[in-house]
Scaffold this active site. Sequence first.
Site, mmCIF file in Angstrom:
data_model
loop_
_atom_site.group_PDB
_atom_site.id
_atom_site.type_symbol
_atom_site.label_atom_id
_atom_site.label_comp_id
_atom_site.label_asym_id
_atom_site.label_seq_id
_atom_site.Cartn_x
_atom_site.Cartn_y
_atom_site.Cartn_z
ATOM 1 N N TYR B 107 0.820 -1.217 0.000
ATOM 2 C CA TYR B 107 0.000 0.000 0.000
ATOM 3 C C TYR B 107 0.853 1.265 0.000
ATOM 4 O O TYR B 107 0.474 2.273 -0.585
ATOM 5 C CB TYR B 107 -0.958 0.007 1.199
ATOM 6 C CG TYR B 107 -2.157 -0.876 0.964
ATOM 7 C CD1 TYR B 107 -2.967 -0.659 -0.156
ATOM 8 C CD2 TYR B 107 -2.475 -1.920 1.814
ATOM 9 C CE1 TYR B 107 -4.061 -1.476 -0.409
ATOM 10 C CE2 TYR B 107 -3.565 -2.735 1.575
ATOM 11 C CZ TYR B 107 -4.353 -2.504 0.468
ATOM 12 O OH TYR B 107 -5.430 -3.301 0.224
ATOM 13 N N GLU B 207 -2.123 -30.939 6.940
ATOM 14 C CA GLU B 207 -2.516 -29.922 5.957
ATOM 15 C C GLU B 207 -3.816 -29.220 6.313
ATOM 16 O O GLU B 207 -3.878 -27.996 6.332
ATOM 17 C CB GLU B 207 -2.651 -30.568 4.559
ATOM 18 C CG GLU B 207 -3.146 -29.567 3.502
ATOM 19 C CD GLU B 207 -3.359 -30.175 2.129
ATOM 20 O OE1 GLU B 207 -3.051 -31.371 1.931
ATOM 21 O OE2 GLU B 207 -3.840 -29.452 1.243
ATOM 22 N N ASP B 259 -3.489 -34.224 2.049
ATOM 23 C CA ASP B 259 -4.388 -34.860 1.090
ATOM 24 C C ASP B 259 -3.559 -35.632 0.072
ATOM 25 O O ASP B 259 -2.348 -35.430 -0.024
ATOM 26 C CB ASP B 259 -5.211 -33.797 0.330
ATOM 27 C CG ASP B 259 -6.301 -33.177 1.198
ATOM 28 O OD1 ASP B 259 -6.669 -33.801 2.214
ATOM 29 O OD2 ASP B 259 -6.776 -32.080 0.851
#
Lengths: 621, 374
Positions: B107, B207, B259
Amino acid sequence: MAENIAEKLAQKQREISIAEFFEKNRHILGFDSSTRSLITSVKEAVDNALDACEESGVLPDILIEIHKVDKDNYRVIVEDNGPGIVKEQIPRVFGKLLYGSRFHALKQSRGQQGIGISAVVLYAQLTSGRPTAVYSKTGKNKEAHYYELVINTKTNEPEILMEKIVPWDRPHGTRIEVEMEGTYVRARKQSIYGYAKSTAIVNPHARLTLVEPTGDTQVFERVTEVLPVEPCEILPHPEGIELGTLIKMLRYTERRRLTSFLTNEFARIGHKTAKEICAKAGVDPDVNPSDLSRDQAKRLLEAFKTVKIIAPSTECLSPITEELIRKGLEKEYDVDFIATTTRDASVHTGNPFIVEAGIAYGGSLPKEEKTDLLRFANRVPLLYQQGGCASTHAVEKINWRNYELLQPGGSGIPQGPVVILTHVASTNVPFTSESKEAIADIPEIVDEIELAVRDVARGLKNYLAKQKVLAKRKEKEEIIERVLPKLAEKVSEVMGGPQPDIQPIVAKIMGNVLVQKTTEQSDNTSIVTIRIKNFSESQKEFKLHQVSAAEIEDPTPKPRVSSFDGQFDNIWKVSIKPNAEKKVRYTVKSEQSPGANPLVEGILAEMVTGADALPKKRASE
Amino acid sequence: MSVEEELLKAKKEKDSLTKQRLLQIIKTIYDQFATEQIPQLLIPTRTKSNIAFNEESEVWVYGERESARSCKTVRGAYSLLKSSYTIEFLNKQLEENRSSTLRELYYISEGWKLAKFREQPESDRMIEDLEIITELQRENFHVRPEENGATIFGPIRIKENVERRGQVSERVIHCIDDVGEGGYQIPYNVDNLDFVEHDAKFIIAIETGGMRDRLIENGFDTDYDAIIVHLKGQPARSTRRLLKRMNERLKLPVVVFTDGDPWSYRIFASVAYGSIKSAHMSEYMATPAAQFIGVRPSDIVNYDLPTDKLSDQDVRALQSELTDPRFCTDFWKDEINLQLELKKKSEQQAFASRGLDYVTDVYLPERLTSLGII
C-alpha cells in the site's frame, strides 16, 4: 405373371404430393430445424427482395420483422421497395413450387431455382396452418393488391383465400407475411441477426432494418448510393455443357443449320470455329440441328473439348469490388486493419466466376477465438455447412503461421482477432446441395479462393510486421523517456550524488550514435569536448556542425569553417565504425557562451542521441 | 553492559549491515550509469530447472543460473525502478527503527507513481529478490508477513520473548494446558521462541484444519505423545522454520500428513526439501528429515478410499512433478505414476468413510509403525 406384378405395382404407383416431397426433402431445402427454418425463410425473402430491387435499379430498403405469436410460432414479415409483382403473377410466384424467372437464364443472381419463397409458404402452412399474406404495388399511381394464399399440396397450384385492393403508403414494393413454427436465436453467427449483418457487409448499397421479437430495432445502414453493376445474361459456353442439355438445345432450336446453331446459341463460337468443330466431329455443317443423332451430338461434345475456344466473357459478372468490401467490413466491425481483393475472372466448366476476399484484424474482435469465416456466394451469406465448403477448405489449406497468425496444430482455421471474408460470384455457383449452403470443391474455384485469401493475408502480414517494429520502438521510448530518468533521479537521490547523464545509456539502448558535449572551465577559457560514439551496428558517416559566435580556438581535428550573419559554422566530417569513439576539442574565451548544441547533417534524426539533425533546407545549401 | 544493552547493540549492528547491503544495490545501479552500462541486476533464476541439491545441508537451493533484470526491457526497467524505491523506503525504515508488513509495503507503493506495485504478489517477490541479493532475511529489513494463523498443539512448553513499546517480557506457555482448543498460534518471528521442556515423541504436521481437529478430538496427542502442527495449506515461513527448529533442537522426528493430490505433495516438498520460490531460504527453513505419511496414491488402493477424478490441472501438476528434481526419487516416481494410472485423488478426511476413529486408531498407527516412528 409378369403382367400381374406390373399391375400390382401400378396400383401402388401414384403421384407424390409436393407436401410429401417437401416433408422428405426439408433438410436439403434448409428447413431441418426450427431455428434454421426461420433463418431460411428470412433469407429466401430477402434474397428475392434484393434481386428485385437491383434488377429495377432501386437502392434496396428492406424491412425484416420477427414477431412472437405464441410459444412455438413466429410471424415473419419482409417488405421491400422493389418494383412489385404484377397482379396476375402474385399467386404463382408465392404459391407454386419451381416457378421462377431465373432458372433458364445464365446470369449471376441470388435465387435460381424458384423453390425458395414458395417453400417458405409451404412450410408456413404446414406448421402453423395459416395462409401467407402478400402485398404488392408496381407503381406510384397503381393500386396495391393484397392476397391471402396457400399452396394446394395435391396440384402444386396456388389457392387464393382472399384477394382485395388495399391502401398502402409505399410507392412500390412487395411485402410478405408468414406465420410458422420456429426458434429465434441471436447470440451466434447462425441467426437472423447474423444473416442480416453478413448481408449488410456484402450489400453495402442496401439498407436493412431488423425488428427483433424483443422489439429492438437494428438498422444496417447503407454506405454507398451506387447500385452494383447489373449482371447481364450470357449464352452458354461450350466447355461446360452436358450431353443432355446439348441434345435438348439441338431439338428445340429455331436455327436450320448446324453452324448457325453453334454460332448463335453458344458464347465464343465464330463461324470459323463452328466449321472446325463440325469437321472434328465429322458432322455436316449444313445439317438441320434437330436431325442430329445422339451419337453425333456426343461427337460434337467431344469436338468442343479438342477445338480451342476462348474463355467465356466475364462481363456478365458483378463483383462487389475491393472498395465496397472494405466499406462493408468497416461499417459492421470495429477493427484496426482491413485488406480486400477482387481477382480476375476465371472459368470453371464453362461458367465464368470471380473470387473476392477480405480480411479484417484487431479492434474489438475477440483475441483468442477461432477466426470468423464469412462465406458468400453471389452476395448471399452461407451460414451452415461451413466444414463442407470449398471456401473453408481453401482457408484451411493455408499455413497461417507464415502470416503471423496462430494456427493450433499447424492446420485448419487460424485463431485470433480476425474476420476472413470470401465471395464467389458466378453465373452458376456449384453448390453441394439444394439448400445452397456450401460451395462444391471444384479445383479451379478452391485454387482461386486460396489465391485471393493469400493475397489479403499478405497484406495482414505486412501490417502486423510493421506493428511489431512500432511496438518495439514504443517500448524503448517508454524506457528512455519515462523509466530511465526516474531511475537515475532516484539512485542519485539515495546515494546523495550528482545525477548521472543518461544520454549514453539512451544511445546504447536505442542503438544510436551518441553526441555528447561537455564544457570545462579553465582560467579565462572554456574547453569544449564533443564526444561521438557509435552504438549502432553499422558504420556511420555524417557532418557535425557547431555554430559559434566567435571563431573557435585550437580545434582538433580542424573543421571547415563558414561564416554567416556574423556567426561561424564549424563543420567536421565524421566517419565512425560500430562501437568506435571520436572526440572533437576546441576552446573558446570564457566570456563567450560555449554555443548552442551541436547539429548533425546527413543522418536520420532518429539515429542520433544528443544532437538535433540539421533541417533539410539548410542541408541543401 | 546489561543484557538489554547488548541486545540493542547487536540489533544496531545488524541493522547497519542490512542498510549497507541494501545501499550496495543502489550503488551498483549508480555506478552502471556512470560507466555507461545499461543498468541491470543479476538474480538467481527462480524456476524448478534451477534448483540444486546441497549435499551438506540436504536441502534444495538455487543453482548457478542467473537472470538479469535489465533496462533493455520495459519489465526489467520497471523492476529496477521499483527496487530503487523499495530500497529507499527500507533504508528509511531501518533508520527510524520502524517496521511494516508485506501488505503495508504494497500500500505504501501507492504513492510511488511509476514505481507502484500492481498487486501484492509483486511486492512480495521484490522483497524475496532483495533477500536473495543481500543474502539476508526480510526480518532484517523489518518487514514481516501477515499472521497466517497456523497453530501447534501438544505436550511442549514454550517461552516467548515479547517486545512491545520497547519493553521486553517473557511468557511461558504449555501448548495443551495453557491454550484453548485452537492451540498456540505460531508467531511470525519464531527465532524469538525457546523450547523449555517437552514429553513428545514426534511431530505430526497436518494440511487441513478438519483433520487437525479430528486428531485433537480423538486425543491423538496424548495417546501417542505427538505435537500436532497445523500447516494451513502451503505453510508459512514461520511454520516451516518452527518445524525445522523443533526437529533440530529437540531431535524430534517430523511426519507430514496431507491430502492425496499433487498440490499436497508440493506442501510436503516445501517442508522437507525447500520451496522453489524461496530456495534461497531452504537451509534456514527446510526439514530434510521430515517424512511423508500420506495420503499416498497407494493408500487409495490399499485402504479402498473414496475418490474424486483428477482434473486436467491435477494431471498437468503431476506431470510437472515428474520433472521436478525434488521428486526425483523412486518412491515419488512410483506413487505419481500410479496416481496418473488411477486418474484419482483422495482427501485426508476420506478416512471418515470407515468411521471417525479409523484414522487415529488404524491408519496413522500403521503408517507410523512402518516409518519406524512408534
